[in-house]
Design a protein around this motif. Structure first.
Motif, PDB file in Angstrom:
ATOM      1  N   LYS A 194      -1.867  -2.630  -3.814  1.00 12.97           N
ATOM      2  CA  LYS A 194      -1.147  -3.989  -4.849  1.00 12.97           C
ATOM      3  C   LYS A 194      -1.324  -5.243  -4.068  1.00 12.97           C
ATOM      4  N   ILE A 195      -1.956  -6.076  -4.724  1.00 16.42           N
ATOM      5  CA  ILE A 195      -2.113  -7.290  -4.119  1.00 16.42           C
ATOM      6  C   ILE A 195      -1.547  -8.554  -5.059  1.00 16.42           C
ATOM      7  N   CYS A 196      -0.460  -9.019  -4.524  1.00 16.88           N
ATOM      8  CA  CYS A 196       0.591  -9.945  -5.308  1.00 16.88           C
ATOM      9  C   CYS A 196      -0.353 -11.264  -4.868  1.00 16.88           C
ATOM     10  N   MET A 197      -0.320 -12.062  -5.984  1.00 18.53           N
ATOM     11  CA  MET A 197      -1.027 -13.395  -5.732  1.00 18.53           C
ATOM     12  C   MET A 197       0.020 -14.458  -5.936  1.00 18.53           C
TER      13      MET A 197
ATOM     14  N   LEU B 134      -0.994  -0.815  11.731  1.00 23.85           N
ATOM     15  CA  LEU B 134      -0.103  -1.779  11.728  1.00 23.85           C
ATOM     16  C   LEU B 134       1.178  -1.702  11.518  1.00 23.85           C
ATOM     17  N   LYS B 135       1.810  -0.596  10.643  1.00 21.26           N
ATOM     18  CA  LYS B 135       3.041   0.049  10.340  1.00 21.26           C
ATOM     19  C   LYS B 135       3.747   0.367  11.592  1.00 21.26           C
ATOM     20  N   THR B 136       3.013   1.154  12.510  1.00 19.50           N
ATOM     21  CA  THR B 136       3.645   1.738  13.706  1.00 19.50           C
ATOM     22  C   THR B 136       3.471   0.833  14.978  1.00 19.50           C
TER      23      THR B 136
ATOM     24  N   ILE C  14       0.786  -1.341  -0.137  1.00 17.04           N
ATOM     25  CA  ILE C  14      -0.124   0.025  -0.024  1.00 17.04           C
ATOM     26  C   ILE C  14       0.946   1.165   0.174  1.00 17.04           C
ATOM     27  N   ARG C  15       0.671   2.145  -0.872  1.00 16.39           N
ATOM     28  CA  ARG C  15       1.385   3.371  -0.850  1.00 16.39           C
ATOM     29  C   ARG C  15       0.658   4.736  -1.254  1.00 16.39           C
TER      30      ARG C  15
ATOM     31  N   TYR D  60       3.680   7.446   4.495  1.00 15.50           N
ATOM     32  CA  TYR D  60       4.112   5.746   4.484  1.00 15.50           C
ATOM     33  C   TYR D  60       3.883   5.208   3.297  1.00 15.50           C
ATOM     34  N   THR D  61       4.690   4.136   3.262  1.00 14.95           N
ATOM     35  CA  THR D  61       4.085   2.886   2.181  1.00 14.95           C
ATOM     36  C   THR D  61       4.242   1.850   3.345  1.00 14.95           C
ATOM     37  N   TYR D  62       3.458   0.827   2.741  1.00 11.90           N
ATOM     38  CA  TYR D  62       3.425  -0.371   3.883  1.00 11.90           C
ATOM     39  C   TYR D  62       3.480  -1.466   2.864  1.00 11.90           C
ATOM     40  N   SER D  63       4.226  -2.732   3.340  1.00 14.39           N
ATOM     41  CA  SER D  63       4.067  -3.803   2.849  1.00 14.39           C
ATOM     42  C   SER D  63       4.219  -4.912   3.633  1.00 14.39           C
TER      43      SER D  63
END
Length: 189
Positions: A99-102, A142-144, A45-46, A59-62
């Motif tokens: 972006k959802i990587c399958m 979640l990120k923090t 997510i960005r 932030y961006t979060y992966s």
């Protein structure tokens, strides 16, 4: 202790109960873009075109964590989207790419903008800004590490509770976003 937890749960359910409008897209319409938990390997997510002053832009979060993927997909599934037939065009507001990587190597991409949701095919839906804000708050937590999720996320309630949970869902007392991890620890989330 169990009574206190039950009272807190009932209060939370009352506070978060949602009203579903007739113009909301149905579950069968959503089925085209909803994803199965087991088919997802990673979510990124960005922010795109950061809007000055918006703290979510920073932030961006992966994540590849199974529990986080389950909750993020549940959040996306819970959005109240309206197929209003309109098409908005990009502006200077901050948008968010999900972006959802399958597991099969393919990628699904959704875009969330002020009051708009774009599915993987680019179709647009009207969306409540409060839901967008709540989703971004969750991702930021979640990120923090302000939220620590159970390692194992459950999707079904205990056998003894199945009937009551189904009744509560049918009576629209349990919003879709809360229909996850019934057996997990009781938290503010």
């Amino acid at each position: 202790m169990k009574c206190r937890a039950l009272i807190i749960l009932v209060c939370c359910l009352c506070m978060f109960s949602a009203v579903v409008s007739a113009s909301e897209i149905s579950d069968t319409q959503k089925a085209e873009w909803l994803l199965m938990y087991d088919d997802v390997e990673r979510i990124d997510i960005r922010a795109i075109n950061p809007w000055f002053g918006n703290y979510h832009e920073n932030y961006t979060y992966s994540t590849s964590a199974r529990n986080e993927i389950a909750y993020i997909l549940n959040y996306i599934d819970s959005f109240h989207l309206e197929d209003d037939g309109e098409e908005w065009y990009a502006n200077d507001a901050t948008t968010y790419s999900v972006k959802i990587c399958m597991t099969d190597g393919s990628v699904k991409k959704f875009v969330i903008e002020i009051e708009r949701f774009y599915d993987a095919s680019g179709k647009q839906y009207a969306m409540d800004y409060d839901e967008i804000d709540s989703f971004l708050e969750f991702i930021n937590a979640l990120k923090t590490k302000k939220i620590i999720l159970d390692n194992d996320v459950t999707f079904e309630p205990s056998k003894w509770a199945e009937e009551d949970v189904k009744k509560a869902i049918d009576m629209e007392l349990v919003p879709r976003v809360n229909q996850i991890n019934y057996k997990g620890r009781v938290t503010r989330l």
